[in-house]
Design a protein around this motif. Sequence first.
Motif, mmCIF file in Angstrom:
data_model
loop_
_atom_site.group_PDB
_atom_site.id
_atom_site.type_symbol
_atom_site.label_atom_id
_atom_site.label_comp_id
_atom_site.label_asym_id
_atom_site.label_seq_id
_atom_site.Cartn_x
_atom_site.Cartn_y
_atom_site.Cartn_z
ATOM 1 N N SER A 175 36.515 45.938 52.429
ATOM 2 C CA SER A 175 36.234 44.257 52.767
ATOM 3 C C SER A 175 36.627 44.026 51.497
ATOM 4 O O SER A 175 36.570 44.569 50.636
ATOM 5 C CB SER A 175 34.489 44.220 53.525
ATOM 6 N N LEU A 176 36.747 42.719 51.926
ATOM 7 C CA LEU A 176 37.077 41.665 50.633
ATOM 8 C C LEU A 176 36.098 40.575 50.679
ATOM 9 O O LEU A 176 36.447 39.610 51.416
ATOM 10 C CB LEU A 176 38.477 41.312 51.208
ATOM 11 N N ASP A 177 35.167 40.756 49.505
ATOM 12 C CA ASP A 177 34.993 39.192 49.374
ATOM 13 C C ASP A 177 35.247 37.832 48.174
ATOM 14 O O ASP A 177 35.186 38.024 47.275
ATOM 15 C CB ASP A 177 33.095 39.300 48.824
ATOM 16 N N VAL A 178 36.273 37.379 48.876
ATOM 17 C CA VAL A 178 36.715 35.929 48.050
ATOM 18 C C VAL A 178 36.849 34.810 48.126
ATOM 19 O O VAL A 178 37.094 34.719 48.997
ATOM 20 C CB VAL A 178 38.231 37.069 47.420
ATOM 21 N N THR A 179 36.671 34.469 47.542
ATOM 22 C CA THR A 179 36.833 32.937 47.501
ATOM 23 C C THR A 179 37.657 32.019 46.430
ATOM 24 O O THR A 179 37.507 32.504 45.089
ATOM 25 C CB THR A 179 35.501 32.104 46.829
ATOM 26 N N SER B 22 30.855 34.579 44.574
ATOM 27 C CA SER B 22 31.627 35.330 45.313
ATOM 28 C C SER B 22 31.799 36.834 44.944
ATOM 29 O O SER B 22 32.154 36.521 43.550
ATOM 30 C CB SER B 22 33.142 34.891 45.812
ATOM 31 N N ARG B 23 32.319 38.006 45.150
ATOM 32 C CA ARG B 23 32.358 39.094 44.386
ATOM 33 C C ARG B 23 33.839 38.699 43.303
ATOM 34 O O ARG B 23 34.426 38.866 41.829
ATOM 35 C CB ARG B 23 33.109 39.853 44.955
ATOM 36 N N TRP B 24 34.699 38.097 44.298
ATOM 37 C CA TRP B 24 36.662 37.675 43.399
ATOM 38 C C TRP B 24 36.175 35.876 43.452
ATOM 39 O O TRP B 24 36.091 35.631 44.234
ATOM 40 C CB TRP B 24 37.814 38.494 43.758
ATOM 41 N N ILE B 25 37.103 35.563 42.650
ATOM 42 C CA ILE B 25 37.835 34.179 43.188
ATOM 43 C C ILE B 25 39.469 34.739 42.461
ATOM 44 O O ILE B 25 39.332 35.551 42.145
ATOM 45 C CB ILE B 25 37.464 32.751 41.797
ATOM 46 N N ALA B 26 40.153 33.746 43.817
ATOM 47 C CA ALA B 26 41.462 33.719 43.444
ATOM 48 C C ALA B 26 42.352 33.182 42.319
ATOM 49 O O ALA B 26 43.917 32.903 42.720
ATOM 50 C CB ALA B 26 41.641 33.658 45.520
ATOM 51 N N ALA C 173 39.384 37.325 40.629
ATOM 52 C CA ALA C 173 39.356 37.805 39.571
ATOM 53 C C ALA C 173 37.887 37.556 39.462
ATOM 54 O O ALA C 173 36.942 37.072 40.465
ATOM 55 C CB ALA C 173 39.069 35.970 38.099
ATOM 56 N N ALA C 174 37.129 38.564 38.522
ATOM 57 C CA ALA C 174 35.972 39.474 39.140
ATOM 58 C C ALA C 174 34.933 38.144 38.024
ATOM 59 O O ALA C 174 33.427 38.571 38.206
ATOM 60 C CB ALA C 174 35.222 40.507 38.406
#
Length: 285
Positions: free
Chosen positions: A58-62, A71-75, A122-123
């Motif tokens: 799955s992908l947790d990104v905002t 969120s786990r990642w940002i874009a 990016a984490a």
Amino acid sequence: MRLSARAAGLAMAGLLAVAGAGFLAFGRTAEAQTDIAAAGPAIDLSGYERTFSEDFDSLDVTPWGATAEGSRWIAHTPWAGDFGDAQFADPQPGYPFTLHDGVLRIEARKRPDGKWESGLLAANDPRGRGFSQRYGYFEARMKFPPGKGVWPAFWLMGNAKPGFASEIDVVEYYGHDPSIFHTVWHIWREEWGKPNEGEGHMTKVPPGSLSDDFHTYGVDVAEDKVRFYFDRREIWSMKTPDEYKMPFYPLVNLALGSGWPIDETPNPSYLWVDYVHVYQRKPAP
């Protein structure tokens, strides 16, 4: 000789950061070279434990980690600095991130107006929330897009400190030459009126092999040495700078250009990422 550099500085939410996942302006003659056939010993991970597992089931990104928990990642980069010839897009259904049987696909494509967009993860977010770790082994398994003008990378940024910013480019790939990839270390200081430091290293591989199949790209950051790995075999090492004795967080992206033309870049282009894993050494018994 074409030169490129990615360096941007911005104070955001009390966080001062400078950098970009860029290849510092090293001439080819100044870069050390390794043939992958001469790679050194394999890393032994039996003495490590995994601390970060992104397997893309799955992908947790905002866009900016704007949820209450983040969120786990940002874009985007936490300091809001895009680079290259493609703008990094906010996540939306079906673009630029899609999941395919546990593999992330990052897509670069040209908009109707002729401008390019692509994706970055990016984490850490601008408030410093997210994952980072001091010392340990950082690894990604990826398959690069073929074609001129593509510029995928897996890289690390150190948590910001006044006076400098630290960056480790675990891998950068320039699609115009499918027979090499680059690893680069940076210490950015120009925003504070001092010269930057860094060094690049090229590794020769069979032409086209990095876009034909998946490979792992890793770096082991220890108190004394920084060791770079390809398919878990050591390709070169360096003494750990004092500026690297801090937590780092991972980033992965598909950029375009870096000073190279993109008029022949395939539209669309895809970077495939199987996983991003981070390990730390187990305590000595």
